[in-house]
Design an enzyme around this catalytic site. Structure first.
Site, short mmCIF file in Angstrom:
data_model
loop_
_atom_site.label_atom_id
_atom_site.label_comp_id
_atom_site.label_asym_id
_atom_site.label_seq_id
_atom_site.Cartn_x
_atom_site.Cartn_y
_atom_site.Cartn_z
N SER A 61 -13.55 43.24 9.03
CA SER A 61 -12.83 43.86 10.15
C SER A 61 -11.35 44.11 9.94
O SER A 61 -10.71 44.70 10.81
CB SER A 61 -13.04 43.02 11.42
OG SER A 61 -14.33 43.23 11.94
N LYS A 64 -10.13 47.63 10.41
CA LYS A 64 -9.66 48.20 11.69
C LYS A 64 -8.16 48.49 11.66
O LYS A 64 -7.68 49.31 12.46
CB LYS A 64 -10.01 47.26 12.84
CG LYS A 64 -11.51 47.12 13.09
CD LYS A 64 -11.79 46.21 14.29
CE LYS A 64 -13.28 46.13 14.61
NZ LYS A 64 -14.03 45.32 13.65
N SER A 310 -11.48 42.51 17.94
CA SER A 310 -12.23 43.06 16.80
C SER A 310 -13.46 43.82 17.29
O SER A 310 -14.60 43.56 16.88
CB SER A 310 -12.64 41.95 15.82
OG SER A 310 -12.82 42.46 14.53
#
Length: 487
Positions: A61, A64, A310
């Site tokens: 993640s 991102k 997230s």
């Protein structure tokens, strides 16, 4: 000349010793773990520590951070997803609309059933009591796969991997639970709200922990493309109901049933059918065609939730939207990838050596290096007055995914680490800032391929009984914060 040579030799030896001391920290990690890191002084870009910073690893993640940066550069703070009912107002006479109406979905990850209800109520207030035609659910905003290539198949039934389609309602997620109703129960009881238009059944045995281990059984899920699910296997009794979150595998059918039900509640008589249709792609919505409209929160609000929590659905929807916006065509994972690389390259960030499959980091195909992430982190840090992204990062011990993160939960580090986390099976990454008494330090830490079950007794630091990722993180950030090297 001799003094210069001695100084040079001393500097080389000192640098070598410091690098060796940083690498000694790796004995805190479980056996076989792969690690890369890069730590810089924020003000002068001086390298404090580095190890295998060019090696490509699974980002999870922390991907991102790329999505947020690209979205800020491309879409801007005023961006909102727009969901509208479109039609020709001249076709409405005496409460009867003669023709088809179009409900345009834009991939809004925040759109709910309540918003659908409000849209239909708006339509009703325009005077539409009857539709002599079909009600078309337009999914033309996105095309291609709903999941990125490289996602684990057994994750696709749960909500953190809900499909990213143009049609999203209630985050394409259905909540429920399993409970054990009595001490004598041999089967678990399934609960799913009656209003959810899905078909979920269960045949789950209630067993003891010993029986579960002996039988090698667990809770399993079978699903098909028509939003039919079957839970089976076994579970151990528990005092509280076991929460369930089912990803809607067929968003089109799910939305059809919701719209049909809400249209009846709104008192609109539909002579035709509610149909999913891929209509001509629209780069913008003509205001003259809008009969009802709903707007999502603006981009900064979306990014704050995406980064701190997230949120995978927001990330992948923005990723496809970036592709659509840049190339003026339906968004998908392919043009999202190309758009991201081109947009960041315009800012001097070259990601040609990276493999990017999605915006969330869920795909195991993604590959990034600590060096590449640092190029993005430096840009975000230096351009914070323009981008305003640092405020969307989680703060150690305070909020987001770092609020309870074990690797940064000491009193000394509370509020001092601001970062994006990235976790998958065997992956634990962090990218961000350590705020130290001597100034900000930028860092990228990528830990891949760890297996906690294989932890071994630590030989370098005997006081540590078992190696772990969290022990490594604590030592890593302690030394960055204190400005010291490991002993």
């Amino acid at each position: 000349m001799l003094k210069v040579c001695l100084f040079f030799i001393s500097s080389v030896l000192s640098t070598s010793v410091l690098a060796q001391q940083w690498q000694q920290l790796q004995s805190l990690l479980p056996k076989g773990t792969q690690v890369s890191y890069l730590v810089l002084e924020a003000d002068n870009q001086k390298t404090i520590a580095s190890f295998q910073e060019e090696t490509l690893k699974t980002p999870a993640s922390v991907q991102k951070l790329l999505t947020a940066t690209t979205a800020k550069l491309t879409l801007g703070d005023d961006f909102r997803y727009q969901t509208v009912i479109q039609g020709d107002k001249s076709k409405l006479k005496g409460g009867i609309y003669k023709g088809d109406l179009r409900l345009h979905f834009s991939g809004d990850p925040m759109l709910t059933r309540q918003h659908i209800k409000q849209l239909l109520q708006q339509l009703k207030r325009t005077g539409v009591n009857k539709i002599e035609g079909d009600f078309l659910l337009d999914n033309s905003a996105f095309n291609g796969y709903q999941w990125s290539n490289g996602q684990a198949w057994n994750d696709l039934g749960v909500c953190y991997t809900s499909p990213t389609s143009a049609i999203i309602v209630n985050r394409n997620c259905v909540q429920g639970n399993l409970s054990v109703t009595s001490a004598e129960a041999t089967k678990a009881r399934l609960f799913v709200p009656d209003y959810e238009p899905v078909d979920i059944t269960a045949d789950v045995d209630v067993v003891t922990k010993e029986q579960r281990d002996t039988l090698f059984c667990d809770l399993e899920l079978t699903r098909d493309s028509h939003n039919k699910y079957h839970l089976w296997g076994c579970m151990v009794p528990r005092k509280r109901a076991f929460p369930l979150a089912f990803a809607v595998n067929d968003p089109n059918t799910y939305a059809q049933k919701i719209v049909t039900a809400e249209m009846k509640k709104a008192g609109i008589n539909l002579i035709g059918d509610v149909k999913v249709a891929t209509l001509a792609y629209q780069t913008s919505i003509p205001s003259s065609s809008v009969m009802a409209s709903h707007l999502s929160p603006n981009l900064p609000v979306l990014l704050k939730q995406m980064m701190k929590d997230s949120d995978n659905l927001i990330a992948d929807s923005l990723f496809k939207t970036i592709g659509a916006h840049y190339f003026k065509q339906p968004g998908n994972f392919r043009n999202g990838t190309k758009a991201m690389k081109l947009i960041l390259k315009e800012q001097g960030i070259d990601l040609e050596n990276a493999y990017i499959a999605d915006g969330s980091g869920l795909s195991r195909h993604n590959l990034m290096s600590a060096e590449l992430f640092m190029s993005v982190m430096k840009f975000v840090y230096q351009q914070d007055a323009k981008l305003g992204l640092l405020g969307s990062l989680s703060v150690a011990g305070v909020d987001g995914t770092l609020k309870y993160h074990k690797g940064v939960n000491s009193k000394a580090l509370k509020g001092k680490i601001i970062a994006k986390t990235g976790s998958l099976k065997g992956v634990a990454n962090l990218v961000g800032i350590v705020k130290t008494p001597t100034g900000d330090k930028l860092f990228v830490l990528m830990i891949n391929g760890y297996n906690q079950a294989n932890s071994v007794t630590n030989a370098v630091i005997p006081r540590v009984e078992k190696a772990s990722v969290y022990l490594f993180e604590k030592a890593f950030f302690k030394h960055i914060y204190e400005g010291t090297t490991p002993q």
